[in-house]
Structures are given as C-alpha cells and as structure tokens.
Design an enzyme around this catalytic site. Structure first.
Site, PDB file in Angstrom:
ATOM      1  N   GLY A 126       0.853  -1.484  -0.037  1.00  0.00           N
ATOM      2  CA  GLY A 126      -0.255   0.256   0.086  1.00  0.00           C
ATOM      3  C   GLY A 126       0.895   1.112  -0.119  1.00  0.00           C
ATOM      4  O   GLY A 126       1.620   0.941   0.557  1.00  0.00           O
ATOM      5  N   GLY A 136       0.699   5.597   1.025  1.00  0.00           N
ATOM      6  CA  GLY A 136      -0.376   7.294   1.609  1.00  0.00           C
ATOM      7  C   GLY A 136       0.805   7.734   1.483  1.00  0.00           C
ATOM      8  O   GLY A 136       2.057   8.043   0.028  1.00  0.00           O
ATOM      9  N   GLY A 137       0.917   9.080   1.798  1.00  0.00           N
ATOM     10  CA  GLY A 137       1.173  11.029   1.413  1.00  0.00           C
ATOM     11  C   GLY A 137       2.950  10.072   2.378  1.00  0.00           C
ATOM     12  O   GLY A 137       3.698  11.383   1.087  1.00  0.00           O
ATOM     13  N   MET A 138       3.395   9.375   2.950  1.00  0.00           N
ATOM     14  CA  MET A 138       4.646  10.305   3.024  1.00  0.00           C
ATOM     15  C   MET A 138       5.778   8.308   2.880  1.00  0.00           C
ATOM     16  O   MET A 138       7.095   8.576   2.369  1.00  0.00           O
ATOM     17  CB  MET A 138       5.271   9.705   4.481  1.00  0.00           C
ATOM     18  CG  MET A 138       4.544  11.442   4.989  1.00  0.00           C
ATOM     19  SD  MET A 138       5.438  11.330   7.183  1.00  0.00           S
ATOM     20  CE  MET A 138       3.627  10.081   7.869  1.00  0.00           C
ATOM     21  N   VAL A 157       4.969   0.979   1.248  1.00  0.00           N
ATOM     22  CA  VAL A 157       5.258  -0.247   2.279  1.00  0.00           C
ATOM     23  C   VAL A 157       4.667  -1.072   1.380  1.00  0.00           C
ATOM     24  O   VAL A 157       4.293  -1.366  -0.163  1.00  0.00           O
ATOM     25  CB  VAL A 157       4.074   0.162   3.209  1.00  0.00           C
ATOM     26  CG1 VAL A 157       4.451  -1.365   4.529  1.00  0.00           C
ATOM     27  CG2 VAL A 157       3.506   0.931   3.944  1.00  0.00           C
ATOM     28  N   LYS A 159       8.525   0.128   4.312  1.00  0.00           N
ATOM     29  CA  LYS A 159       8.539   1.244   4.614  1.00  0.00           C
ATOM     30  C   LYS A 159       9.571   2.016   4.053  1.00  0.00           C
ATOM     31  O   LYS A 159      10.565   2.900   5.360  1.00  0.00           O
ATOM     32  CB  LYS A 159       7.350   1.578   5.915  1.00  0.00           C
ATOM     33  CG  LYS A 159       6.650   2.645   5.417  1.00  0.00           C
ATOM     34  CD  LYS A 159       5.222   2.684   6.612  1.00  0.00           C
ATOM     35  CE  LYS A 159       4.073   3.811   6.467  1.00  0.00           C
ATOM     36  NZ  LYS A 159       3.362   4.055   7.546  1.00  0.00           N
ATOM     37  N   ASP A 219       0.839  11.878  14.845  1.00  0.00           N
ATOM     38  CA  ASP A 219       0.245  11.583  13.436  1.00  0.00           C
ATOM     39  C   ASP A 219      -0.714  10.598  13.974  1.00  0.00           C
ATOM     40  O   ASP A 219      -0.608   9.738  13.127  1.00  0.00           O
ATOM     41  CB  ASP A 219       1.119  11.284  12.299  1.00  0.00           C
ATOM     42  CG  ASP A 219       0.455  11.770  11.125  1.00  0.00           C
ATOM     43  OD1 ASP A 219      -0.950  12.008  10.488  1.00  0.00           O
ATOM     44  OD2 ASP A 219       0.892  10.755   9.898  1.00  0.00           O
TER      45      ASP A 219
END
Length: 895
Positions: free
Chosen positions: A23, A25-27, A30, A45, A138
């Site tokens: 998957g 994400g914004g940062m 993974v 990650k 976060d």
C-alpha cells in the site's frame, strides 16, 4: 516490476527480498519483504523520494532511533532502518490484520465496547511513549493496526522528523502529509512551536469520534477548510450523531477535543483509569445490587513486595475469620493491573507460584502449546518442556513452588501423560497419574489427587492406592478442579469442555460451578448456574478464607471475573463482578490471596472463502474475507442454489441463526430465541433451515423459515430422541437426525409436506455430523474417539462402504467433519496432522488415501472443527478463528 521497485530490491538485496507492494500513503510506500537473516516476513516502509530529499538521512535516522527505543505491547516495534541508494526506509513486523481505517471503511461506526477497547490500547501506548519523551504527532486510523483484536500504533517518530525537516508551509503539498488535517490539533494547524504531547490527546479524540459516529469531527472540501474548522468551529456532541453512547464516554471524547491544550486531558496516563471504567458493562458504575468494590487506578501504589512478603498468612486468615463472624460482604480493592506477556498468539492458563512471585503459563497455538515460566519482577522466560515432542497444556506448581507439572501429548488425539519439570530446567520425569487430559489437580499438601476417569471424578493418594468415587459427571464434562486451601472441598466446572479443548478452544459452553466435599461425605452443591445454566461459568479458584470462589463467567455484558461466597447449601448472597480482569479465559490466585493472574483472551471467528487449486494446496492466508466483525461464527451452510450463506453468530449476545449473500451483503436474522440456536442444514428446496435449539431445557432439533418469518418449530416426530436439527436428503423425502448417544436415525416421507415415517436407527454411536452425497445414495460422517478419528462412507441403508482411520502412528491425520464435493467425486474432511498442523483433505468417494488440498501455515489463524462448507462451485467457506491472549496480573486487597 517498476524501476523504483527494481532499484529498491537491488539496494536491499543483502538484507531483504522485496515481494510486493502492500500500500501507499502520503509519506511512504509499504512493501512486503522477507527478512533474509531471520527468515521472516516484514513490512518495509520507504519514504517518498521528495520527502526523503527534504528530510535527509541524518535527521530521519536520529528520530527513528529514538522511536525504536519504545517497547510496549501496543506499539508496533521497529526492527531496522537505514538509507540505501537514496531510499530512506524503516522495517516493521508484518502484521496480518487490517488497519483501523480499513475496519471503519467496512463497518462504519464500531460497537461501543470495541471502540473503547481500541482506545484504551492506543492511549496505553501513548502513555508509554509520552513517558519516554516521544510524541507521535500523526495519530489516525491509518496508523493503528488491528491484529488479533489488539491495536498496534505505528510510525512513532516519523511525523516529528518530517515536521522539523519540511516546516509548516509544506503541510498540504502533494506527496507530503505532515500530520493529517482531519486529526490535527488546533495548535498543529496553526504551526504553534510549543505543540506538545497534548496534540496526541486531541488526535485520540478525533479517532474516538470517528469510531463512535462513523465520521471524523470535521470534514471539508479542502485540507485548508478542515484545518480552519479545527481552529474555529465547535464539535457537534457525539450523542447528537449516536444517542446510545453513554454520557461518560461522550464527556471523555469531548474533553480530548477542547481547543486549548490546557482544557484537555493533560496526559494519556490521566485518561487510562477512565477508559478502564468505561470498559465495564456498567460503564464504570457499581450496580446497585452488588457489594461495594473499589477500583484503584494503576497510578496508585500498592503495598511493596517487601511489605507483602512480611504479611503472615495467619494474619490474612484471621482477617477473613473476623469478617465471617460478622457476616459482612467481602470488599475487594484491585490495583496495579499490568500486562506480563505480549507475544502474538496464545499465552494463557496462567498459574501463580505459591509465593506469587513467578508465573507459569501455556504459550503457542492449539495443538502446539508449551509451558513457560516468567519471574514477575522481570527477566527472560524459561521453557520447561525442552525437546519433548508434541504439545503440553495445563501447567501447575507443586506446593513448594520449585517444580511444575503439566500434561503432555505426542500429538493430536495421541495418548496423554503427566510430566514434571524442575523450574530451573531440571530433567523431565513422567508421573504415575491416572487422569484424562487436563482434568487433574493435586491437593494443597500434595498428598491427594482428584482426576476424571470415564465420566466420573475420583480422589486417591498422589502416590497411588485405592481410588474413592467423588462425583458423576453424566452428560456434562468435569473440568477445572480446584481444592480449597484447607483441602476439605473441591470446586469444579460442570460443562465448559469446549472452553478449553484444542479443537474448539474458546467456544462458550453453558456450564455451572459445583462444590463437593473432598472425602465424598456430602452431596455436590451448585453455587453458580445449574441445570438451566445460560452462561459460561469456568475456572473456579478459592480465596484463602475457604469460603469465596473467584471464577470466569459471561453472565454480564462481557466476560469478566466474579466472586461468590459458598455456604453449606449453596451460594451466600449475590454473585459479584470484580473490577479489572477484562475478557479472561483462565485465572489463578497466589496462596496468600493478594495477587491474581489471568489471561486476557480475545478471539473472533469470521467467514473466509477459498478457491481450491487442482493438484495444489491452498494456504489459509489466501482466503477472501466475507465477514469482519467481532463476532464468533460457528456453523456455515450454503443454500442449495448457492445464493445464500446461512450461519450462526453470537453478535447479539447469544447464538442466533442468520443468512446473507456470499459477498456478505443482505444479512438477515432468522432466529431470535432467548436461548442459543445453532445452525444445522438447509432444506433441499431452500425454504427452511434446521437448527439445534433448547426446548424446555433439552437440546433438540428445530426448523425455521429461511425468510425469517415465524418461530422455531420443534422437530420431534414420533418423540424421537433427537438432539440436532434434521439433515434433508437432496430429494427432501428423507432426513438423517442425530440421537443423543451419537447414533444416526433415518426417516422417510412420500411427498413434501407429508408425515414422516417411524425413524429407523441406521448406525450405532459411531457416526456424528452425517452429510448426504449429492445424489442421496450415500452419506458420510466422522467420529472422534480417544485414540483415533474415523471418516466413514455409508450407503443410505447404514451399511459402511469404507473407513479412513487415524491411529497412533500418525500416518493418517485425524479427520473430523466430512462432506461431499459438489459433483460427489470427492469427500472433503477437516483434519489435524500429528504435528498439530491442520487443513482440509480430499478423499476419493471410491476410497483411497487422503490428499491435503488446503493447509494452515499461519499460526495466527485457526479453523474450527465444524465450520467449513463446500459451495456448489467447489469453493470452500471456512470459519477462521483469530486468537490473541496475553497474561495480566493485578494485586488484590481486602478492606
């Protein structure tokens, strides 16, 4: 494989084998990888390139190093981190579960009890991090994993590193999500340089709000609109969107969401006692009918170990004696509740040493458990079974606390014996004890032993000699024997076999707590439950006064530890719930009664679908999840046309029967009887389903309309001794029904709707759970006995055609619960191999050796004995249990 993945694979080739993307994400993105050194799956990650460029390796690795120091059961640990070929990465355990975001997307708002449990574990993790000076910055559903019904917070340190490297101005730029607008505290939104740990408290409030209402407190078309709302707008009360939320829970959430940090909870530690109180059925309020019981928060210090060591047992007994003379209700104060173990999987059956300083417990998975010792003051665990093959269960201390006894089996269904081990690793020796499985207990002085032979309990000297009859179990199994400290009485559970058996571990079976004189001079007295028991009542343990029993029960809204006073003729006063001890499976008390250990036991059983591969073996990991709730599903049945799945579930407290589409939609409840209703079979035309229900206190077969209309009708034509629902033949003109002795009966009728003929017994007590062949000419059934298990094919007349039998050699797995493939050419049987692994085997209908077609290669998942179903397209639907159990300890004090 993309260029980035190719570069990453080459850069990490000496440490990790990149398998696939999990998957993005914004940062970060993974990847699933294989840790080559430790031969395990991990999650790698990798920060987005633009973020890595802004951050730089030094700053990133410095913050990650700080976060890597966190060691807590609800913090996802960091295995590794580094820089390679321009990539900044960190490595975490690969968690087989789902993120809280995925859970919310599937379910929307969560049940309140589940939401509170998740919040408690997240706040507990934050309390630990904040104590170490680490602020997350976060907290959001995406950074909370749900594994084995436990929450794991991940990505500590990353947000801070990004914050310091990028600055506030890049908050909403593409590819960089510093904090997440929907969960950010007002001071984060305004880039306040004094932002501290109370921003995490605000984020917890936003997550809690979403768990309870299905949406975060503020939404908007752009990130800037959401940030502005956090700063300027008031949050709508939780109860305006969900009125079932208690005022106490609403107040806790709304205080988290205060605009000014000084108006919020000032620490995660401060929140914990309130969340613990909200986890009780009464929301932290003592019910009016209970005796006073005081909860002490974990911040209150209890008596030191030195003081406890100096308290004489005589003083404890004297205290109880004074209270008994006054006939005052006992007042129990609970404090210092803490988690002792945190490994994934099962850690249960705790037994405190007599002095309360050590604990022995079982760890592993069903059929693969082994005993371990842990010193409560810290240190490594000690394995007691050494290289002993097979598996071991029910460890217990001797009277002096220097050795442990447990029972051992060479494999599933193999013979059992009791072994003894010196605590510090002395040689194992086999004890000469007449007992079956876990049903054995030594008296406090070690001179006598109680055990079960056949269906009755006996007492004899521990060194051998004449056995003395104690009590007959009858149809209820005898479990969990506990001697009173003075050796005069024995408490036990009547029933609850499925609560501890490997095949169906954790299945709630209605049961009672019974007390009997150890010398057999008095009749047994039921103190909890009885013939009409509607709840689990298990694991009785005595307090030092010889009058009070603690036990595990689900008599309330959730499973908990209760206390009852035992008189000569039964219970004295009301049964009372102890604070603390959430979701226990098994419990133990130290000899002085000042310390209690329990296993916090959580599990779900959901439906997964698998497509068999011709000539290959399917892994239990490869299933398609059909349901994802916190329910326990036992039986599954596919309708004849393949359009519906019928199943039973305890989602409403007791088991009821439901149906739904194969994709999980259109769930409809079919039964609403106050007793438990368990699914049995669809009728041949799909208009009805049969169930096993309780009528007038007797388990019997019943029928209910498949459209959900009408009540359960008993299936007792000709007053049969039927205990299970009927199994219709494909034509609908014959039925098989199970008798209470395990035998099978067949009845016929001339046409649908006409009366059934007088039943005919076609098998003796060696056929359980029969299933028809697609053409109705044969049926198959399986039977488990002590030494072996069989799968037998019968002609419809009851004449056996062939039998596959497991034996002590282990060449043939123990196959239990069989049914035909859709075309009738194969018979699928659920089974357990000698090494404890389980799966589904295929046997040709014409006879032959079984072949494994589906295997369980994941210790975190466990199938259930009776819960697989073959659909018309030869897909297998399986109820898969996901277990998580850890050992907890708390201190007890009487006032």
């Amino acid at each position: 494989m993309t260029d980035i993945v190719t570069r990453l694979s080459a850069a990490l080739a000496d440490k990790y084998e990149i398998k696939r993307e999990l998957g993005a994400g914004g940062m970060a993105t993974v990847y699933l990888a294989r840790d080559l050194k430790h031969d395990r799956d991990v999650a790698v990650k990798v920060l987005k390139p633009e973020l890595a460029a802004a951050l730089g390796p030094d700053r990133f690795l410095r913050e990650i190093k700080i976060a890597a120091q966190l060691q807590h059961p609800h913090v996802l640990p960091l295995h590794d981190s580094g820089e390679a070929d321009g990539f900044l990465y960190y490595v975490m355990p690969y968690v087989r579960g789902e993120s809280l975001r995925e859970r919310i997307q599937k379910q929307g708002e969560l049940p309140v009890t589940e939401a509170v449990k998740i919040l408690h574990e997240v706040v507990d993790a934050l309390a630990h991090a904040h104590e170490q000076g680490v602020v997350h910055r976060d907290i959001k559903p995406d950074n909370i994993m749900i594994s084995g019904r436990h929450a794991l917070v991940m990505d500590f340190g990353v947000a801070k590193a990004v914050s310091e490297a990028t600055g506030r101005q890049q908050l909403t730029t593409a590819g960089i999500a510093l904090g997440t607008p929907a969960y950010m505290a007002p001071e984060q939104a305004t880039a306040d340089p004094n932002t501290d740990h109370r921003a995490d408290i605000y984020a917890v409030g936003t997550v809690a709000y979403e768990l309870l209402t299905g949406r975060p407190p503020f939404t908007g078309a752009t990130p800037q609109m959401i940030l502005a709302a956090h700063v300027t707008e008031q949050v709508e009360p939780v109860t305006k969107r969900r009125d079932k939320v208690s005022p106490a829970l609403e107040a806790l959430v709304m205080r988290c969401l205060e605009k000014k940090p000084a108006d919020r909870w000032q620490s995660a530690e401060e929140m914990l006692p309130h969340l613990e109180a909200l986890s009780t059925p009464s929301g932290g309020l003592t019910p009016a009918h209970t005796m006073p019981v005081t909860v002490v928060s974990r911040s209150r210090r209890f008596l030191s170990l030195k003081v406890l060591a100096g308290v004489a047992v005589l003083a404890v007994v004297g205290f109880f004696s004074i209270r008994l003379l006054r006939h005052e209700p006992i007042r129990i104060v609970v404090s210092n509740e803490r988690q002792i173990t945190s490994a994934l999987g099962l850690e249960f059956e705790p037994r405190l040493s007599p002095d309360g300083t050590k604990i022995v417990y079982s760890q592993g998975t069903p059929y693969r458990t082994h005993p371990y010792v842990q010193v409560l003051s810290g240190g490594a665990t000690l394995a007691l079974a050494g290289d002993l093959p097979g598996y071991q269960r029910e460890p217990t201390w001797n009277t002096t606390g220097d050795s442990v006894t447990f029972w051992a089996a060479a494999g599933p269904g193999r013979s059992f014996n009791h072994r003894s081990s010196a605590m510090l690793g002395g040689a194992l020796r086999t004890l000469d004890a007449t007992a079956e499985r876990d049903r054995i207990a030594w008296s406090p002085d070690g001179e006598r032993v109680v055990y079960v032979r056949s269906d009755s309990a006996f007492v004899r000297a521990s060194q051998g000699g004449e056995e003395n009859f104690l009590v007959e179990g009858g149809p209820a199994s005898l479990r969990f024997f506990s001697w009173s400290p003075d050796g005069r009485r024995i408490a036990y559970s009547a029933g609850a076999q499925q609560w501890s058996d490997d095949n169906v571990l954790g299945d709630i079976q209605r049961s009672s707590i019974v007390v009997v004189a150890a010398d057999g001079s008095e009749e047994p007295v039921t103190v909890v439950g009885g013939d009409d028991a509607l709840n689990l009542n298990a694991y009785p343990v005595w307090l030092p006064d010889n009058r009070h029993l603690l036990f595990v029960s689900d008599r309330g809204a959730s499973r908990a530890i209760y206390v009852v006073e035992v008189g000569r003729n039964g219970p004295v006063g009301a049964v009372q719930r102890l604070p603390g001890g959430a979701n226990p499976h098994s419990i133990s008390v130290s000899a002085d009664g000042l310390r209690l250990a329990y296993s916090r036991f959580d599990y779900t059983r959901n439906i997964f679908a698998y497509r068999l591969q011709p000539g290959g073996t399917v892994s239990i990991r490869d299933g398609e999840r059909i349901t994802s709730g916190t329910e326990i599903i036992e039986r599954i049945e596919i309708s004849p046309d393949g359009e519906w799945i019928a199943f039973d579930s305890h989602i409403n407290g007791n088991h009821d029967v439901f149906k739904m589409r194969p994709d999980g939609s259109e769930r409809t409840q079919l039964t609403s009887d106050p007793s438990d209703n368990f699914l049995r079979k669809w009728s041949s035309d799909g208009s009805e389903v049969s169930v096993t229900a309780v009528f007038e206190g007797i388990p019997s077969g019943g029928i209910v309309a498949a459209n959900g209309s009408g009540e359960i009708r008993t299936f007792r034509d000709a007053e049969w001794g039927v205990w299970s629902g009927p199994i219709w033949s494909p034509s609908g003109l014959e039925v098989l029904v199970g008798g209470r002795d395990g035998d099978t009966w067949r009845a016929e009728r001339e046409s649908p709707g006409s009366s059934w003929s007088e039943p005919v017994r076609i098998t003796e007590s060696d056929c359980e759970w029969p299933e028809w062949s697609p053409d109705g000419s044969m049926f198959v059934c399986s039977t488990e006995v002590v030494a072996s298990a069989t799968t037998t094919l019968y002609a419809r007349s009851g004449e056996p055609r062939w039998t596959v039998r497991s034996d002590q050699t282990g060449a043939i797995p123990r196959m239990l619960r069989a049914q035909f493939s859709a075309d009738g050419n194969s018979i699928y049987a659920y089974g357990v191999a000698p090494d404890g692994s389980q799966g589904i085997w295929a046997i040709p209908s014409s006879g032959g050796d079984p072949v494994l077609v589906m295997g369980n290669d994941d210790d975190a998942l466990w199938a259930n004995l009776f819960s697989f179903e073959v659909g018309p397209d030869n897909r297998i639907y399986l109820a898969v249990a996901e277990y998580e159990s850890d050992i907890w300890v708390m201190d007890l004090e009487w006032e």
